[in-house]
Design a protein around this motif. Structure first.
Motif, PDB file in Angstrom:
ATOM      1  N   ASP A   1       0.880  -1.175   0.000  1.00 36.52           N
ATOM      2  CA  ASP A   1       0.000   0.000   0.000  1.00 36.52           C
ATOM      3  C   ASP A   1       0.918   1.226   0.000  1.00 36.52           C
ATOM      4  OD1 ASP A   1      -2.017   1.815   0.248  1.00 36.52           O
ATOM      5  OD2 ASP A   1      -2.665   1.206   2.249  1.00 36.52           O
ATOM      6  N   TYR A   2       0.998   1.917  -1.135  1.00 38.98           N
ATOM      7  CA  TYR A   2       1.975   2.999  -1.236  1.00 38.98           C
ATOM      8  C   TYR A   2       1.488   4.084  -2.193  1.00 38.98           C
ATOM      9  CZ  TYR A   2       3.327   0.556  -5.571  1.00 38.98           C
ATOM     10  OH  TYR A   2       3.321  -0.041  -6.813  1.00 38.98           O
ATOM     11  N   LYS A   3       1.986   5.283  -1.985  1.00 39.81           N
ATOM     12  CA  LYS A   3       1.590   6.428  -2.797  1.00 39.81           C
ATOM     13  C   LYS A   3       2.011   6.213  -4.246  1.00 39.81           C
ATOM     14  CE  LYS A   3       1.744  11.484  -2.888  1.00 39.81           C
ATOM     15  NZ  LYS A   3       2.294  12.701  -2.240  1.00 39.81           N
ATOM     16  N   ALA A   4       1.118   6.503  -5.171  1.00 37.45           N
ATOM     17  CA  ALA A   4       1.367   6.246  -6.589  1.00 37.45           C
ATOM     18  C   ALA A   4       2.178   7.362  -7.237  1.00 37.45           C
ATOM     19  CB  ALA A   4       0.044   6.079  -7.326  1.00 37.45           C
ATOM     20  N   ASN A   5       2.831   6.982  -8.332  1.00 39.76           N
ATOM     21  CA  ASN A   5       3.494   7.923  -9.238  1.00 39.76           C
ATOM     22  C   ASN A   5       4.563   8.783  -8.559  1.00 39.76           C
ATOM     23  OD1 ASN A   5       1.753   6.912 -11.214  1.00 39.76           O
ATOM     24  ND2 ASN A   5       0.232   8.502 -10.816  1.00 39.76           N
ATOM     25  N   VAL A   6       5.346   8.138  -7.701  1.00 39.55           N
ATOM     26  CA  VAL A   6       6.515   8.808  -7.126  1.00 39.55           C
ATOM     27  C   VAL A   6       7.684   8.568  -8.081  1.00 39.55           C
ATOM     28  CG1 VAL A   6       8.144   8.835  -5.212  1.00 39.55           C
ATOM     29  CG2 VAL A   6       5.692   8.585  -4.763  1.00 39.55           C
ATOM     30  N   VAL A   7       8.285   9.642  -8.562  1.00 40.91           N
ATOM     31  CA  VAL A   7       9.343   9.531  -9.566  1.00 40.91           C
ATOM     32  C   VAL A   7      10.578  10.304  -9.101  1.00 40.91           C
ATOM     33  CG1 VAL A   7      10.025  10.050 -11.937  1.00 40.91           C
ATOM     34  CG2 VAL A   7       7.698   9.291 -11.457  1.00 40.91           C
ATOM     35  N   ALA A   8      11.723   9.666  -9.200  1.00 40.28           N
ATOM     36  CA  ALA A   8      12.994  10.349  -8.967  1.00 40.28           C
ATOM     37  C   ALA A   8      13.516  10.811 -10.324  1.00 40.28           C
ATOM     38  CB  ALA A   8      13.991   9.408  -8.308  1.00 40.28           C
ATOM     39  N   PRO A   9      13.692  12.136 -10.539  1.00 41.26           N
ATOM     40  CA  PRO A   9      14.149  12.624 -11.857  1.00 41.26           C
ATOM     41  C   PRO A   9      15.456  11.988 -12.308  1.00 41.26           C
ATOM     42  CG  PRO A   9      13.416  14.448 -10.466  1.00 41.26           C
ATOM     43  CD  PRO A   9      13.446  13.219  -9.585  1.00 41.26           C
TER      44      PRO A   9
END
Length: 419
Positions: free
Chosen positions: A262-270
């Motif tokens: 269960d985790y926050k969606a669409n986390v992106v490291a540039p």
């Protein structure tokens, strides 16, 4: 561990089992070495029992590993980078680094078989995903793999400069209820279908199908749905260390493990690999030196080392001041020890030595195999009662484990020099 505990404390760990020898320590230390399943289980189970004996919580220990690795203090960055190389382009193209980390688990960890996602959904900006996997031989790698799996999975995004998953829970585990207790509590199974620990009702017999139904999951094998499991009705905590032995809601002894993310969606490291690449450069110069120093201190503390000297003047080799061999056999061992001392390498090809004119003067008839046999004979010693020799195989050996190659097997710390 080498940077978290004094060498004298680690020594009490490695003395727990005679199989915990110098070769195994070197295999664990060198990033290109191979540790088989039996050795893996030995190490991990010894570590857990050692921690319990010290009054330490193994779950807290795993978290410390994660924290250390997140700062690249206790993991070889080159090895990590090498494991990610096939997926670099994917991570720069993805919209969700953490979801991609989960997607490549089956490829990065082939020991997990039949791994797949049973259900994936999204709610309020959070991904909710059920991931199933099997270990073909439960308990072969480690008696209770749950804490190690969670730690391993959490490290994926952290090493790529991305936050850890907000929530990971085992909904079922192949680990049995008894194994999960890790000999810290005694369980009593009564006729009423419930499991008791210290008089408390903490588990109930159910089926794997009950687990699947509870979370609305599909399963292709009907027979496995009927398999008996024990559902934990509450947490069971180790009184001395506070470690959670049994997790409430988990079905133990299942035919497969099911893990909920269960985790926050669409986390992106540039730039997901910037931190990793910086660590590679830094470790080459200073970060790894304290660990290397501690490793050397541990090997020396085991009081298990050998001094080997090659004498150029008479083309001979001595071991702990005793003559072992001279001429061509001595040169073969010298070349091998030069490479091992410089790089830690243990695997060698016959052709490397055949190309050396000081060892094989006739390239058409190198006859290297017979020369290697003489080296092995010197190492093993002579069984001839007329001319007995002691040999040095308690310190190191040479194994002809495959055609066209051989392996150097150190059994203690090797101190080699040339005079």
């Amino acid at each position: 561990m080498l940077i978290s505990y004094p060498v004298k404390d680690i020594l009490t760990l490695v003395k727990r089992d005679s199989r915990f020898n110098v070769k195994l320590l070197n295999d664990l230390y060198f990033e290109d070495s191979f540790v088989d399943e039996s050795a893996h289980r030995l190490v991990m189970n010894c570590v857990v029992n050692w921690l319990y004996d010290r009054g330490e919580n193994p779950d807290a220990f795993v978290q410390r590993i994660i924290d250390r690795c997140a700062a690249f203090e206790a993991v070889p960055a080159r090895s990590v980078l090498r494991s990610y190389l096939p997926y670099v382009s994917l991570f720069y193209a993805t919209e969700d680094v953490r979801q991609l980390c989960l997607d490549i688990i089956p490829k990065r960890y082939p020991v997990m078989t039949s791994s797949k996602f049973l259900k994936r959904s999204m709610a309020d900006g959070y991904r909710k995903e059920f991931f199933a996997f099997r270990l073909d031989s439960p308990g072969v790698l480690v008696t209770n793999p749950m804490r190690w799996f969670i730690g391993l999975v959490q490290l994926g995004p952290i090493l790529l400069d991305t936050p850890a998953y907000e929530r990971i829970e085992f909904k079922s585990s192949q680990t049995s209820f008894i194994e999960a207790l890790e000999n810290r509590q005694n369980a009593e199974m009564r006729d009423d279908g419930f499991i008791y620990v210290s008089g408390r009702q903490v588990g109930k017999y159910m089926t794997f199908g009950d687990c699947l139904s509870e979370f609305d999951l599909e399963w292709e094998f009907e027979a496995e749905k009927k398999m008996a499991c024990i559902k934990a009705l509450e947490d069971v905590v180790d009184e001395k260390t506070g470690a959670i032995l049994i997790h409430k809601g988990c079905y133990y002894g299942a035919p497969a493990s099911v893990v909920f993310f269960d985790y926050k969606a669409n986390v992106v490291a540039p730039e997901p690999f910037n931190k990793l690449m910086s660590a590679v450069v830094k470790q080459e110069f200073d970060s790894w030196k304290p660990i290397q120093r501690a490793q050397n201190q541990l090997l020396e503390a085991m009081n298990d080392s050998v001094n080997i000297v090659y004498y150029k003047s008479d083309d001979s080799i001595s071991v702990n001041n005793k003559h072992l061999m001279r001429n061509v056999p001595a040169r073969i061992l010298r070349n091998l020890l030069r490479e091992y001392s410089a790089t830690g390498r243990e695997e060698y090809e016959n052709r490397e030595f055949k190309r050396d004119p000081s060892i094989c003067m006739d390239p058409l008839r190198p006859n290297f195999e017979s020369r290697l046999n003489r080296v092995i004979a010197h190492i093993n010693g002579s069984d001839d009662p007329e001319r007995p020799t002691e040999g040095v195989k308690k310190f190191f050996e040479i194994e002809r484990h495959r055609r066209g190659g051989f392996r150097f097997v150190p059994k203690c710390k090797i101190i080699f020099r040339e005079e």
